[in-house]
Scaffold this active site. Structure first.
Site, PDB file in Angstrom:
ATOM      1  N   HIS A 188       3.047 -30.199  40.280  1.00  0.00           N
ATOM      2  CA  HIS A 188       2.075 -29.313  40.925  1.00  0.00           C
ATOM      3  C   HIS A 188       0.666 -29.907  40.856  1.00  0.00           C
ATOM      4  CE1 HIS A 188       4.746 -25.467  40.764  1.00  0.00           C
ATOM      5  NE2 HIS A 188       4.914 -26.161  41.858  1.00  0.00           N
ATOM      6  N   HIS A 208      10.381 -29.715  38.109  1.00  0.00           N
ATOM      7  CA  HIS A 208      10.557 -28.326  37.689  1.00  0.00           C
ATOM      8  C   HIS A 208      12.024 -27.933  37.545  1.00  0.00           C
ATOM      9  CE1 HIS A 208       6.811 -28.664  40.136  1.00  0.00           C
ATOM     10  NE2 HIS A 208       6.325 -28.170  39.020  1.00  0.00           N
ATOM     11  N   CYS A 268      12.265 -32.506  34.311  1.00  0.00           N
ATOM     12  CA  CYS A 268      11.801 -32.841  32.966  1.00  0.00           C
ATOM     13  C   CYS A 268      12.927 -32.603  31.967  1.00  0.00           C
ATOM     14  CB  CYS A 268      10.590 -31.983  32.607  1.00  0.00           C
ATOM     15  SG  CYS A 268      10.075 -32.174  30.880  1.00  0.00           S
ATOM     16  N   HIS A 305       8.319 -18.941  40.328  1.00  0.00           N
ATOM     17  CA  HIS A 305       7.947 -20.298  39.936  1.00  0.00           C
ATOM     18  C   HIS A 305       9.182 -21.191  40.072  1.00  0.00           C
ATOM     19  CE1 HIS A 305       6.838 -23.726  37.394  1.00  0.00           C
ATOM     20  NE2 HIS A 305       5.579 -23.367  37.627  1.00  0.00           N
ATOM     21  N   GLU A 314      10.381 -23.589  38.388  1.00  0.00           N
ATOM     22  CA  GLU A 314      11.163 -23.778  37.158  1.00  0.00           C
ATOM     23  C   GLU A 314      12.042 -22.566  36.875  1.00  0.00           C
ATOM     24  OE1 GLU A 314      10.636 -24.106  32.346  1.00  0.00           O
ATOM     25  OE2 GLU A 314       8.979 -24.884  33.573  1.00  0.00           O
ATOM     26  N   THR A 323       9.013 -23.252  30.314  1.00  0.00           N
ATOM     27  CA  THR A 323       8.412 -24.200  29.359  1.00  0.00           C
ATOM     28  C   THR A 323       6.892 -24.211  29.390  1.00  0.00           C
ATOM     29  OG1 THR A 323       8.469 -26.046  30.946  1.00  0.00           O
ATOM     30  CG2 THR A 323      10.414 -25.733  29.541  1.00  0.00           C
ATOM     31  N   CYS A 327       7.242 -26.148  25.955  1.00  0.00           N
ATOM     32  CA  CYS A 327       7.281 -27.576  25.652  1.00  0.00           C
ATOM     33  C   CYS A 327       6.093 -28.014  24.803  1.00  0.00           C
ATOM     34  CB  CYS A 327       7.370 -28.397  26.934  1.00  0.00           C
ATOM     35  SG  CYS A 327       5.811 -28.592  27.806  1.00  0.00           S
ATOM     36  N   SER A 342      -0.161 -31.761  34.775  1.00  0.00           N
ATOM     37  CA  SER A 342       0.136 -32.502  36.003  1.00  0.00           C
ATOM     38  C   SER A 342      -1.120 -33.056  36.669  1.00  0.00           C
ATOM     39  CB  SER A 342       0.901 -31.606  36.990  1.00  0.00           C
ATOM     40  OG  SER A 342       0.253 -30.364  37.157  1.00  0.00           O
TER      41      SER A 342
END
Length: 314
Positions: free
Chosen positions: A46, A79, A101, A129, A131, A170, A200, A273
């Site tokens: 993103h 994502h 990821c 989103h 993810e 995450t 994360c 990002s």
């Protein structure tokens, strides 16, 4: 005319994380190996600057696999994607590379294991989103419930409170998520959680770095994209940690520096990002308006890196 003095507190860690770095390298290496064009499903990460740079190198970004012609490589974004996406790619005999990821993939495996164990899954995350869409697509529809707020927790009616589990996006706010998990555990003591926190390391570290500087800042800038979850969370964390005047900035050119004429200490960080060049743009722009002193505030050093897919290293 003498410039006004400005101290910039530069949070560290900031900017690219290992997962973002890996995803971008996957696109660049695919272009080097296979030539133009390489298709990418959704924004690889993103950040508009990163996407435009990869477009210039020959990447074509599309919304769905329907937009990918036969016979060209396609890459899935960092994502993560629902299981239906690689299944469709295989049905069409498309050559694909998965840039998800590894820390998102970890959450996918957790979800699949909870489902195999017969548990209903609560996912803490933000609706829509990519993810979240990808993670919820790892298990059959209806076996995962999305929770965004404490109010959602209060309204939950699981099929069996004794057979519950939870996972998280995450890139959430560490503090907000902890409050939601606490509320879930209060209602459902038998609920099973991840062995290791799903948020994360990069999200956690960048939020800790912002907390370390926010109380000293008159204003704080987060360099990042408006659709970047971890960048938006940094703005929120800054505001809650002592700097209400926190803002999300995509590029230095977007800034009206005259609105900061009354400050003497500026915090600067960047979402996971956002590339270094955008941070340097902001610092260079600050130097044209102020007599700048930079103080880097480091809360931890990051040494994590992730390998590229085997298809790109053979």
């Amino acid at each position: 005319m003498t410039k006004q003095k400005l101290t910039i507190l530069l949070a560290s860690p900031r900017g690219f994380c290992a997962g973002v770095d890996r995803a971008i390298h996957i696109v660049e290496e695919a272009l080097r190996r296979y030539g133009r064009p390489v298709y990418v499903r959704h924004e690889i990460v993103h950040n508009r600057f990163v996407v435009e740079d990869l477009k210039a190198k020959g990447a074509i970004f599309v919304d769905e696999l329907d937009d990918v012609p036969d016979g060209v490589p396609v890459i899935f974004s960092a994502h993560g994607v629902p299981q239906s996406v690689p299944a469709e790619a295989e049905r069409r005999n498309l050559f694909y590379l998965d840039a998800t990821c590894p820390l998102v993939t970890k959450v996918h495996y957790e979800a699949q294991q909870h489902w195999r164990d017969g548990r209903q899954i609560i996912m803490i995350g933000h609706a829509g989103h990519p993810e979240v869409v990808g993670t919820m697509g790892q298990v059959p529809e209806g076996t995962m419930i999305l929770v965004e707020t404490l109010e959602d927790v209060a309204k939950l009616e699981p099929a069996d409170p004794e057979k519950l589990s939870f996972i998280t996006q995450t890139t959430l706010s560490v503090d907000d998520t902890a409050a939601i998990v606490e509320a879930l555990r209060a209602r459902f003591p038998a609920m099973v959680g991840p062995r290791k926190e799903d948020i994360c390391y990069a999200t956690t570290n960048r939020q800790q770095a912002v907390k370390a500087i926010a109380g000293r800042c008159d204003a704080l800038m987060v360099v990042g994209a408006p659709n970047s979850s971890n960048s938006k969370r940094l703005v929120e964390v800054a505001a809650r940690s002592g700097c209400e005047r926190s803002m999300l900035v995509q590029r230095a050119s977007d800034l009206d520096w005259s609105t900061l004429a009354d400050i003497s200490v500026l915090g600067v960080t960047a979402g996971a990002s956002a590339p270094d060049i955008l941070i340097e743009e902001v610092l260079d722009a600050a130097r044209t308006h102020f007599d700048v002193t930079i103080e880097e505030v480091t809360v931890t050093d990051e040494t994590i890196s992730f390998k590229l897919p085997a298809a790109l290293t053979a």
